[in-house]
Design a protein around this motif. Sequence first.
Motif, PDB file in Angstrom:
ATOM      1  N   GLU A 164       0.827  -1.206   0.000  1.00 47.03           N
ATOM      2  CA  GLU A 164       0.000   0.000   0.000  1.00 47.03           C
ATOM      3  C   GLU A 164       0.867   1.265   0.000  1.00 47.03           C
ATOM      4  OE1 GLU A 164      -0.339  -2.415   2.299  1.00 47.03           O
ATOM      5  OE2 GLU A 164      -2.231  -3.355   1.736  1.00 47.03           O
ATOM      6  N   CYS A 165       1.967   1.200   0.742  1.00 48.53           N
ATOM      7  CA  CYS A 165       2.875   2.359   0.793  1.00 48.53           C
ATOM      8  C   CYS A 165       3.549   2.575  -0.558  1.00 48.53           C
ATOM      9  CB  CYS A 165       3.917   2.170   1.886  1.00 48.53           C
ATOM     10  SG  CYS A 165       3.220   2.088   3.550  1.00 48.53           S
ATOM     11  N   MET A 166       3.936   1.478  -1.219  1.00 46.09           N
ATOM     12  CA  MET A 166       4.560   1.597  -2.537  1.00 46.09           C
ATOM     13  C   MET A 166       3.571   2.177  -3.536  1.00 46.09           C
ATOM     14  SD  MET A 166       7.372   1.265  -3.899  1.00 46.09           S
ATOM     15  CE  MET A 166       8.203   1.162  -5.436  1.00 46.09           C
ATOM     16  N   ALA A 167       2.316   1.779  -3.449  1.00 44.12           N
ATOM     17  CA  ALA A 167       1.296   2.341  -4.331  1.00 44.12           C
ATOM     18  C   ALA A 167       1.175   3.846  -4.096  1.00 44.12           C
ATOM     19  CB  ALA A 167      -0.038   1.652  -4.098  1.00 44.12           C
ATOM     20  N   GLN A 168       1.194   4.271  -2.841  1.00 47.35           N
ATOM     21  CA  GLN A 168       1.110   5.697  -2.517  1.00 47.35           C
ATOM     22  C   GLN A 168       2.324   6.451  -3.059  1.00 47.35           C
ATOM     23  OE1 GLN A 168      -1.496   7.212  -1.201  1.00 47.35           O
ATOM     24  NE2 GLN A 168      -0.478   9.174  -1.415  1.00 47.35           N
ATOM     25  N   ASP A 185       4.621  10.180  -7.067  1.00 43.97           N
ATOM     26  CA  ASP A 185       5.564  10.424  -8.166  1.00 43.97           C
ATOM     27  C   ASP A 185       4.835  10.837  -9.443  1.00 43.97           C
ATOM     28  OD1 ASP A 185       7.693   9.823  -6.542  1.00 43.97           O
ATOM     29  OD2 ASP A 185       8.034   7.814  -7.399  1.00 43.97           O
ATOM     30  N   ALA A 186       3.752  10.133  -9.740  1.00 45.84           N
ATOM     31  CA  ALA A 186       2.976  10.459 -10.940  1.00 45.84           C
ATOM     32  C   ALA A 186       2.381  11.859 -10.829  1.00 45.84           C
ATOM     33  CB  ALA A 186       1.878   9.426 -11.148  1.00 45.84           C
ATOM     34  N   ARG A 211       4.653  18.761 -15.722  1.00 51.40           N
ATOM     35  CA  ARG A 211       4.215  18.848 -17.117  1.00 51.40           C
ATOM     36  C   ARG A 211       3.208  19.969 -17.300  1.00 51.40           C
ATOM     37  NH1 ARG A 211       0.278  18.389 -20.066  1.00 51.40           N
ATOM     38  NH2 ARG A 211      -1.074  17.670 -18.405  1.00 51.40           N
ATOM     39  N   ALA A 212       2.268  20.099 -16.364  1.00 56.96           N
ATOM     40  CA  ALA A 212       1.256  21.151 -16.464  1.00 56.96           C
ATOM     41  C   ALA A 212       1.907  22.531 -16.372  1.00 56.96           C
ATOM     42  CB  ALA A 212       0.210  20.979 -15.373  1.00 56.96           C
ATOM     43  N   GLY A 213       2.892  22.680 -15.496  1.00 56.61           N
ATOM     44  CA  GLY A 213       3.605  23.951 -15.393  1.00 56.61           C
ATOM     45  C   GLY A 213       4.337  24.295 -16.674  1.00 56.61           C
ATOM     46  N   TRP A 214       4.998  23.303 -17.255  1.00 54.44           N
ATOM     47  CA  TRP A 214       5.714  23.512 -18.512  1.00 54.44           C
ATOM     48  C   TRP A 214       4.735  23.879 -19.621  1.00 54.44           C
ATOM     49  CZ3 TRP A 214       5.554  20.863 -23.197  1.00 54.44           C
ATOM     50  CH2 TRP A 214       6.555  21.194 -24.100  1.00 54.44           C
ATOM     51  N   GLU A 215       3.600  23.199 -19.640  1.00 55.52           N
ATOM     52  CA  GLU A 215       2.570  23.466 -20.653  1.00 55.52           C
ATOM     53  C   GLU A 215       2.029  24.895 -20.523  1.00 55.52           C
ATOM     54  OE1 GLU A 215       0.649  21.832 -23.938  1.00 55.52           O
ATOM     55  OE2 GLU A 215       2.019  20.766 -22.631  1.00 55.52           O
ATOM     56  N   THR A 216       1.813  25.343 -19.294  1.00 54.38           N
ATOM     57  CA  THR A 216       1.321  26.698 -19.054  1.00 54.38           C
ATOM     58  C   THR A 216       2.336  27.736 -19.515  1.00 54.38           C
ATOM     59  OG1 THR A 216       0.016  25.940 -17.180  1.00 54.38           O
ATOM     60  CG2 THR A 216       0.502  28.292 -17.272  1.00 54.38           C
TER      61      THR A 216
END
Length: 79
Positions: free
Chosen positions: A15-19, A24-25, A32-37
């Motif tokens: 569960e911790c690895m999933a978190q 990270d994602a 990516r959103a900052g770069w796109e903006t």
Amino acid sequence: AYEGREGRGSCVHAECMAQILVEDAQRQEDRRAGWETEKKLRSRQDYDIGWRSDSVPKNGPWAKRFGLEVSERGLVALV
């Protein structure tokens, strides 16, 4: 148990690895959103794209030409 980010000596629950993977994602998506903006803002400046109040045409002179009464502070809509 999964191997943690620190290497072979660390263990992480499933569960911790999933978190960790979700966080990270999310960080990657935020970057990516900052770069796109930034890219979008640069394009708007380079190509003069976007809305500005000084680029809106004034209908007052046309309304006067058609014989309509125009107040200085009012809005005029020509239909």
